[in-house]
Write a protein that holds these residues in place. Structure first.
Motif, mmCIF file in Angstrom:
data_model
loop_
_atom_site.group_PDB
_atom_site.id
_atom_site.type_symbol
_atom_site.label_atom_id
_atom_site.label_comp_id
_atom_site.label_asym_id
_atom_site.label_seq_id
_atom_site.Cartn_x
_atom_site.Cartn_y
_atom_site.Cartn_z
ATOM 1 N N TYR A 86 49.247 4.299 -108.234
ATOM 2 C CA TYR A 86 48.341 4.169 -107.097
ATOM 3 C C TYR A 86 47.582 2.852 -107.195
ATOM 4 O O TYR A 86 46.962 2.562 -108.219
ATOM 5 C CB TYR A 86 47.323 5.304 -107.071
ATOM 6 N N CYS A 87 47.610 2.118 -106.116
ATOM 7 C CA CYS A 87 46.780 0.939 -105.987
ATOM 8 C C CYS A 87 45.464 1.384 -105.345
ATOM 9 O O CYS A 87 45.463 2.250 -104.455
ATOM 10 C CB CYS A 87 47.489 -0.088 -105.108
ATOM 11 N N ALA A 88 44.353 0.838 -105.785
ATOM 12 C CA ALA A 88 43.064 1.234 -105.237
ATOM 13 C C ALA A 88 42.121 0.039 -105.226
ATOM 14 O O ALA A 88 42.260 -0.881 -106.038
ATOM 15 C CB ALA A 88 42.449 2.368 -106.062
ATOM 16 N N ARG A 89 41.185 0.091 -104.295
ATOM 17 C CA ARG A 89 40.144 -0.914 -104.297
ATOM 18 C C ARG A 89 38.788 -0.216 -104.262
ATOM 19 O O ARG A 89 38.646 0.857 -103.679
ATOM 20 C CB ARG A 89 40.276 -1.882 -103.128
ATOM 21 N N ALA A 90 37.816 -0.834 -104.894
ATOM 22 C CA ALA A 90 36.448 -0.350 -104.786
ATOM 23 C C ALA A 90 35.876 -0.898 -103.492
ATOM 24 O O ALA A 90 36.104 -2.062 -103.158
ATOM 25 C CB ALA A 90 35.627 -0.816 -105.981
ATOM 26 N N ASP A 91 35.140 -0.056 -102.768
ATOM 27 C CA ASP A 91 34.745 -0.492 -101.434
ATOM 28 C C ASP A 91 33.528 -1.414 -101.433
ATOM 29 O O ASP A 91 33.173 -1.964 -100.406
ATOM 30 C CB ASP A 91 34.506 0.720 -100.527
ATOM 31 N N GLY A 92 32.921 -1.606 -102.598
ATOM 32 C CA GLY A 92 31.819 -2.552 -102.688
ATOM 33 C C GLY A 92 30.522 -2.079 -102.075
ATOM 34 O O GLY A 92 29.543 -2.820 -102.044
ATOM 35 N N GLY A 93 30.510 -0.849 -101.591
ATOM 36 C CA GLY A 93 29.291 -0.316 -100.993
ATOM 37 C C GLY A 93 28.360 0.237 -102.054
ATOM 38 O O GLY A 93 28.500 -0.025 -103.237
ATOM 39 N N ALA A 94 27.433 1.037 -101.606
ATOM 40 C CA ALA A 94 26.387 1.552 -102.492
ATOM 41 C C ALA A 94 26.956 2.340 -103.666
ATOM 42 O O ALA A 94 26.406 2.302 -104.761
ATOM 43 C CB ALA A 94 25.428 2.431 -101.693
ATOM 44 N N THR A 95 28.053 3.023 -103.439
ATOM 45 C CA THR A 95 28.588 3.878 -104.500
ATOM 46 C C THR A 95 29.864 3.338 -105.099
ATOM 47 O O THR A 95 30.367 3.894 -106.056
ATOM 48 C CB THR A 95 28.876 5.290 -103.956
ATOM 49 N N ASN A 96 30.380 2.256 -104.520
ATOM 50 C CA ASN A 96 31.605 1.645 -105.039
ATOM 51 C C ASN A 96 32.753 2.651 -105.178
ATOM 52 O O ASN A 96 33.513 2.612 -106.150
ATOM 53 C CB ASN A 96 31.332 0.968 -106.371
ATOM 54 N N LYS A 97 32.862 3.522 -104.179
ATOM 55 C CA LYS A 97 33.931 4.520 -104.228
ATOM 56 C C LYS A 97 35.282 3.829 -104.149
ATOM 57 O O LYS A 97 35.390 2.677 -103.713
ATOM 58 C CB LYS A 97 33.785 5.501 -103.059
ATOM 59 N N LEU A 98 36.320 4.544 -104.570
ATOM 60 C CA LEU A 98 37.660 3.990 -104.548
ATOM 61 C C LEU A 98 38.380 4.376 -103.264
ATOM 62 O O LEU A 98 38.277 5.507 -102.792
ATOM 63 C CB LEU A 98 38.465 4.496 -105.750
ATOM 64 N N ILE A 99 39.120 3.416 -102.736
ATOM 65 C CA ILE A 99 40.008 3.650 -101.596
ATOM 66 C C ILE A 99 41.418 3.486 -102.118
ATOM 67 O O ILE A 99 41.774 2.423 -102.654
ATOM 68 C CB ILE A 99 39.714 2.648 -100.467
ATOM 69 N N PHE A 100 42.207 4.536 -101.999
ATOM 70 C CA PHE A 100 43.538 4.556 -102.588
ATOM 71 C C PHE A 100 44.626 4.272 -101.574
ATOM 72 O O PHE A 100 44.496 4.575 -100.380
ATOM 73 C CB PHE A 100 43.824 5.943 -103.190
ATOM 74 N N GLY A 101 45.714 3.706 -102.078
ATOM 75 C CA GLY A 101 46.944 3.686 -101.319
ATOM 76 C C GLY A 101 47.647 5.024 -101.460
ATOM 77 O O GLY A 101 47.186 5.913 -102.185
ATOM 78 N N THR A 102 48.771 5.162 -100.781
ATOM 79 C CA THR A 102 49.490 6.438 -100.769
ATOM 80 C C THR A 102 50.305 6.677 -102.033
ATOM 81 O O THR A 102 50.787 7.772 -102.255
ATOM 82 C CB THR A 102 50.427 6.531 -99.555
ATOM 83 N N GLY A 103 50.438 5.632 -102.844
ATOM 84 C CA GLY A 103 51.148 5.813 -104.103
ATOM 85 C C GLY A 103 52.631 5.497 -104.000
ATOM 86 O O GLY A 103 53.252 5.638 -102.941
ATOM 87 N N THR A 104 53.175 5.042 -105.109
ATOM 88 C CA THR A 104 54.621 4.807 -105.227
ATOM 89 C C THR A 104 55.119 5.537 -106.458
ATOM 90 O O THR A 104 54.553 5.374 -107.548
ATOM 91 C CB THR A 104 54.935 3.305 -105.369
ATOM 92 N N LEU A 105 56.137 6.336 -106.270
ATOM 93 C CA LEU A 105 56.766 7.011 -107.401
ATOM 94 C C LEU A 105 57.812 6.091 -107.995
ATOM 95 O O LEU A 105 58.772 5.702 -107.314
ATOM 96 C CB LEU A 105 57.411 8.317 -106.944
#
Lengths: 110, 114
Positions: A86-105
């Motif tokens: 899974y590729c993910a980015r931190a959203d840089g907001g207050a909580t820096n939550k992760l936004i994930f891609g759909t994944g590659t098997l």
């Protein structure tokens, strides 16, 4: 909205072949990007993050701001690399939550 | 090495029932998250928790959802009246502090709503 795109659901390669798992992100400032891996029946675990610029288990990933990509590469695949990536980015907001891609098997055939 | 733990590993419930999913984050971590993954879809953010309160929640996290850290170690996600579409894998994660830190994930709880 910020997005992470992984265009391939499945990538099948033979042992010893090069691997490239694609990841593109929607442009927004200076992204903080990660690759997480999930082996069979195990938890999500961090493989790489772009700020550390390290190589883990032979994998590398380079941030290309011009192409808004963060592809994961390994020159010679091993059977034990078979997993969900899974590729993910931190959203840089207050909580820096992760936004994930759909994944590659990734399936590495003997 | 310390790990995030989650219980139960699998929960089966009837539609309309309440469920509580439990997580024990790593002990010195300060930020806590719940994510979910519906089968075949991406991992989605639900809610983040810091300093004993919700710091951010997604559109998914409606009034049917709540989180608590009742005793300084457990971190729970409650769904008051489950719907079929709540069937998913629920992941808890924790972070020591600040930005640029790895999120440590639990093994997940598979929730099946019948």
């Amino acid at each position: 909205a910020q997005r992470v795109t992984q265009p391939e659901k499945l990538l099948s390669v033979f042992k010893g072949a090069p691997v490239e798992l694609k990841c593109n992100y929607s442009y927004s400032g200076s992204p903080e990007l990660f690759w997480y891996v999930q082996y069979s029946r195990q938890r999500l675990q961090l493989l790489l993050r772009h700020i550390s610029r390290e190589s883990i288990k032979g994998f590398t990933a380079d941030l290309n701001k011009g192409e808004t990509s963060f592809h994961l590469k390994k020159p010679f695949a091993q059977e034990e690399d078979s997993a969900m990536y899974y590729c993910a980015r931190a959203d840089g907001g207050a909580t820096n939550k992760l936004i994930f891609g759909t994944g590659t098997l990734l399936a590495v055939q003997p | 090495e310390p790990e995030v733990t989650q219980t139960p590993s699998h929960q089966v419930t009837q539609m309309g029932q309440e469920v509580i999913l439990r997580c024990v984050p790593i002990s010195n971590h300060l930020y806590f998250y719940w994510y979910r993954q519906i089968l075949g879809q991406k991992v989605e953010f639900l809610v983040s928790f810091y300093n004993n309160e919700i710091s951010e929640k997604s559109e998914i996290f409606d009034d049917q959802f709540s989180v608590e850290r009742p005793d300084g170690s457990n971190f729970t996600l409650k769904i008051r009246s489950t719907k079929l579409e709540d069937s998913a894998m629920y992941f808890c994660a924790s972070v020591p502090s600040g930005y640029g830190n790895e999120q440590f994930f639990g093994p997940g709880t598979r929730l099946t709503v019948l």
